[in-house]
Design an enzyme around this catalytic site. Structure first.
Site, short mmCIF file in Angstrom:
data_model
loop_
_atom_site.label_atom_id
_atom_site.label_comp_id
_atom_site.label_asym_id
_atom_site.label_seq_id
_atom_site.Cartn_x
_atom_site.Cartn_y
_atom_site.Cartn_z
N GLU A 118 -6.57 2.01 12.21
CA GLU A 118 -6.51 1.03 13.29
C GLU A 118 -7.16 -0.28 12.88
O GLU A 118 -8.20 -0.28 12.23
CB GLU A 118 -7.26 1.55 14.51
CG GLU A 118 -6.66 2.80 15.06
CD GLU A 118 -7.44 3.29 16.27
OE1 GLU A 118 -7.47 4.51 16.47
OE2 GLU A 118 -8.02 2.47 16.99
N CYS A 152 -11.19 -6.60 13.77
CA CYS A 152 -11.99 -5.39 13.55
C CYS A 152 -11.26 -4.52 12.52
O CYS A 152 -10.10 -4.19 12.70
CB CYS A 152 -12.18 -4.66 14.87
SG CYS A 152 -13.14 -3.16 14.71
N CYS A 159 -13.63 9.86 9.86
CA CYS A 159 -15.04 9.65 9.50
C CYS A 159 -15.74 11.00 9.43
O CYS A 159 -15.44 11.91 10.20
CB CYS A 159 -15.72 8.77 10.54
SG CYS A 159 -17.43 8.34 10.11
N CYS A 163 -20.66 11.43 14.86
CA CYS A 163 -21.38 11.00 16.06
C CYS A 163 -20.66 11.62 17.27
O CYS A 163 -19.44 11.60 17.35
CB CYS A 163 -21.38 9.47 16.15
SG CYS A 163 -22.12 8.71 14.69
N CYS A 166 -18.04 9.62 19.56
CA CYS A 166 -17.04 8.77 18.89
C CYS A 166 -15.75 9.52 18.63
O CYS A 166 -15.77 10.64 18.11
CB CYS A 166 -17.63 8.25 17.58
SG CYS A 166 -16.43 7.38 16.54
N GLY A 210 -14.26 4.78 10.48
CA GLY A 210 -14.92 5.12 9.23
C GLY A 210 -16.30 4.52 9.07
O GLY A 210 -16.72 3.65 9.84
N SER A 240 -20.94 -2.81 9.95
CA SER A 240 -21.74 -1.93 10.80
C SER A 240 -21.88 -0.56 10.14
O SER A 240 -20.90 0.01 9.67
CB SER A 240 -21.05 -1.79 12.15
OG SER A 240 -21.70 -0.81 12.93
N SER A 265 -25.94 0.78 13.83
CA SER A 265 -25.65 1.48 15.09
C SER A 265 -26.87 2.30 15.48
O SER A 265 -27.02 3.45 15.08
CB SER A 265 -24.43 2.39 14.93
OG SER A 265 -23.29 1.60 14.74
N ASN A 267 -28.10 2.91 18.83
CA ASN A 267 -27.52 3.78 19.87
C ASN A 267 -28.48 4.67 20.65
O ASN A 267 -28.07 5.37 21.57
CB ASN A 267 -26.41 4.68 19.29
CG ASN A 267 -25.20 3.87 18.86
OD1 ASN A 267 -25.08 2.72 19.24
ND2 ASN A 267 -24.33 4.46 18.08
N ASN A 343 -17.10 3.75 25.78
CA ASN A 343 -15.68 3.81 26.13
C ASN A 343 -15.28 5.28 26.14
O ASN A 343 -15.38 5.94 25.11
CB ASN A 343 -14.89 3.09 25.04
CG ASN A 343 -13.99 2.04 25.61
OD1 ASN A 343 -13.48 2.18 26.71
ND2 ASN A 343 -13.78 0.98 24.85
N CYS A 386 -13.05 3.10 19.63
CA CYS A 386 -12.96 3.39 18.21
C CYS A 386 -12.23 4.71 17.97
O CYS A 386 -12.65 5.76 18.43
CB CYS A 386 -14.40 3.44 17.71
SG CYS A 386 -14.65 3.92 16.04
N1 SAH Z 1 -19.18 3.81 11.29
C1 SAH Z 1 -19.76 2.56 11.55
C2 SAH Z 1 -18.76 1.50 11.98
C3 SAH Z 1 -17.65 1.94 12.90
S1 SAH Z 1 -18.12 2.42 14.53
C4 SAH Z 1 -20.85 2.69 12.61
O1 SAH Z 1 -20.96 3.74 13.21
O2 SAH Z 1 -21.61 1.76 12.76
C5 SAH Z 1 -18.44 0.84 15.29
C6 SAH Z 1 -19.28 0.89 16.52
O3 SAH Z 1 -18.57 1.52 17.60
C7 SAH Z 1 -20.58 1.67 16.35
O4 SAH Z 1 -21.67 0.90 16.79
C8 SAH Z 1 -20.39 2.88 17.25
O5 SAH Z 1 -21.64 3.31 17.76
C9 SAH Z 1 -19.45 2.33 18.32
N2 SAH Z 1 -18.67 3.33 19.05
C10 SAH Z 1 -18.11 4.45 18.57
N3 SAH Z 1 -17.46 5.12 19.55
C11 SAH Z 1 -17.60 4.39 20.68
C12 SAH Z 1 -17.15 4.54 22.04
N4 SAH Z 1 -16.42 5.58 22.40
N5 SAH Z 1 -17.50 3.59 22.92
C13 SAH Z 1 -18.22 2.52 22.55
N6 SAH Z 1 -18.67 2.32 21.30
C14 SAH Z 1 -18.37 3.24 20.38
FE1 SF4 Z 2 -18.23 7.45 12.10
FE2 SF4 Z 2 -19.20 5.20 13.20
FE3 SF4 Z 2 -17.77 6.96 14.67
FE4 SF4 Z 2 -20.23 7.59 13.87
S1 SF4 Z 2 -19.66 5.90 15.27
S2 SF4 Z 2 -18.43 8.92 13.75
S3 SF4 Z 2 -20.29 6.63 11.86
S4 SF4 Z 2 -17.03 5.76 12.95
#
Ligand code: SAH
Ligand code: SF4
Length: 395
Positions: A118, A152, A159, A163, A166, A210, A240, A265, A267, A343, A386
């Site tokens: 994406e 983006c 990945c 997390c 995610c 990723g 990030s 991140s 979080n 989200n 994401c």
């Molecule tokens: N893997 C890297 C970059 C991709 S994720 C990372 O984790 O930083 C990019 C951002 O999207 C991260 O800050 C992550 O915490 C956030 N993210 C992931 N899933 C999400 C969701 N469902 N809603 C809001 N933010 C989310």
């Molecule tokens: Fe991977 Fe970033 Fe999603 Fe965590 S938030 S699973 S590091 S893409």
């Protein structure tokens, strides 16, 4: 200082990543820099400067076939075609357009496996989070409905970091993207919107699918391509990471001319909560991540971003905000916090924060003197979270 065990463990993590399948006789040129292209062309008896010409054609003129590259002599184009040279880049195969102007794409890489990732186009930037942190907009360009935009970009298919909140995590790691596939997403989107590099304000965020720092070589090679060949500024790029400490330490060694800005991140307000929602925290807890970030020499006026996803009831309470403020003060380097309301997505048992919780969290942080921005949700109607699009479309 990092113990050898941790380094060994991490290189194992990196080795676990799978690379794209072999390409048979096809020679993929998109993704190679001018110097490497020159070397290939010199092998075929051409002068070195042809490499630069070919790089210009792929990365500046954004041409996708040898036929279209009329700056190269016909004879050379025919020779390259006979050698099975492929100058095409990753292709946008599906477009989803949101009412707010956001466009989300599935982009197919150059490998024969047909994997897609994406990529997102957000016109007007994303308030307070435009990548360069500045607020002013450029004058309207003729024929363009946007004055600045953020792209983006994905770094892997899926990945491995897992997390819990995610959607990309649900895909697992399918494979790494090559440098050409990472930079190619950007070039494809620049082309779609007729972006004039050097004139239009475009920011890049490596925040798609990723973990960029678990595909470090390819990620940084893509950044170098985007800076040196495409002509974008690294000061308008943000990468990030979920907090891959050896990756941050390598990043600290990169020359400033090709180093994007850094976002972590975070979080969560503390290790207990963070380990629960980001298992990677058990390996590299908050303090280890902060120590690694301290090694990055910041440019003047540069700030590190802490991203903070607000999960209803889990990370969004006022006492969490106060804890984050203490953490920011302890870190001691210039930073800002980007709040992102979680989200939702299918199969993930968290809840969105209430509007009140988001406001209170933001106000509490601001009252503690922390620069804080709220990232506007973009393109919710086209599955903006994401990893959500790929999972929804491809099942
Ligand atoms: N893997 C890297 C970059 C991709 S994720 C990372 O984790 O930083 C990019 C951002 O999207 C991260 O800050 C992550 O915490 C956030 N993210 C992931 N899933 C999400 C969701 N469902 N809603 C809001 N933010 C989310
Ligand atoms: Fe991977 Fe970033 Fe999603 Fe965590 S938030 S699973 S590091 S893409």
């Amino acid at each position: 200082m990092l113990s050898p065990a941790v380094i060994a463990h991490n290189s194992q993590l990196i080795r676990l990543d799978t690379n794209p399948p072999a390409e048979g006789s096809r020679r993929l040129f998109f993704g190679l820099d001018a110097e490497t292209l020159s070397a290939h062309l010199m092998e075929a008896g051409e002068p070195a400067w042809r490499g630069r010409q070919l790089a210009e054609a792929m990365y500046r003129q954004r041409l996708t076939s040898l036929d279209a590259m009329t700056t190269l002599p016909k004879r050379l184009r025919e020779d390259l075609a006979k050698m099975d040279v492929e100058v095409g880049r990753p292709r946008i195969v599906q477009v989803f357009r949101s009412v707010d102007g956001t466009e989300r794409y599935l982009v197919e890489g150059q490998a024969a496996d047909g994997q897609t990732v994406e990529t997102v186009w957000m016109p007007e930037g994303d308030e307070g989070e435009a990548g360069d942190g500045s607020e002013e907009g450029a004058a309207d360009e003729a024929g363009k409905s946007w004055s600045r935009a953020t792209i983006c970009v994905s770094s892997q298919v899926g990945c491995a970091v897992n997390c819990q909140f995610c959607l990309t995590a649900k895909l697992g790691l399918q494979r790494n993207l090559t440098a050409g596939e990472i930079a190619g997403q950007v070039v494809a989107v620049l082309d779609r919107h007729a972006v004039e590099v050097g004139r239009d304000r475009v920011n890049l965020v490596f925040m798609g699918m990723g973990e960029p720092f678990l595909n470090y070589e390819n990620f940084m090679a893509a950044v170098r391509l985007l800076v040196e060949e495409v002509g974008l500024s690294p000061q308008r790029m943000t990468v990030s990471t979920s907090g891959i400490v050896p990756g941050i330490e390598r990043f600290a060694e990169e020359p400033p001319e090709v180093r994007p800005k850094l976002a972590i991140s975070l979080n969560a307000p503390n290790d207990a909560v963070r380990s629960e929602i980001m298992p990677i925290n058990r390996k590299w807890p908050i303090e280890a991540v902060v120590d690694a970030v301290r090694q990055v020499r910041l440019r003047s006026r540069e700030r590190v971003t802490f991203e903070y996803v607000l999960l209803g009831g889990v990370t969004d309470r006022p006492e969490h905000a106060r804890e984050v403020a203490r953490l920011v003060r302890r870190a001691g380097f210039p930073l800002k916090v980007n709040l992102i309301a979680w989200n939702p997505g299918p199969g993930i048992a968290y809840s969105m924060p209430t509007g009140d919780a988001v406001e209170t969290f933001k106000r509490t942080l601001a009252a503690e003197g922390v620069p804080v921005y709220l990232r506007r949700p973009r393109g919710r109607d086209i599955y903006a979270a994401c990893g959500q699009l790929k999972r929804t479309v491809e099942g």
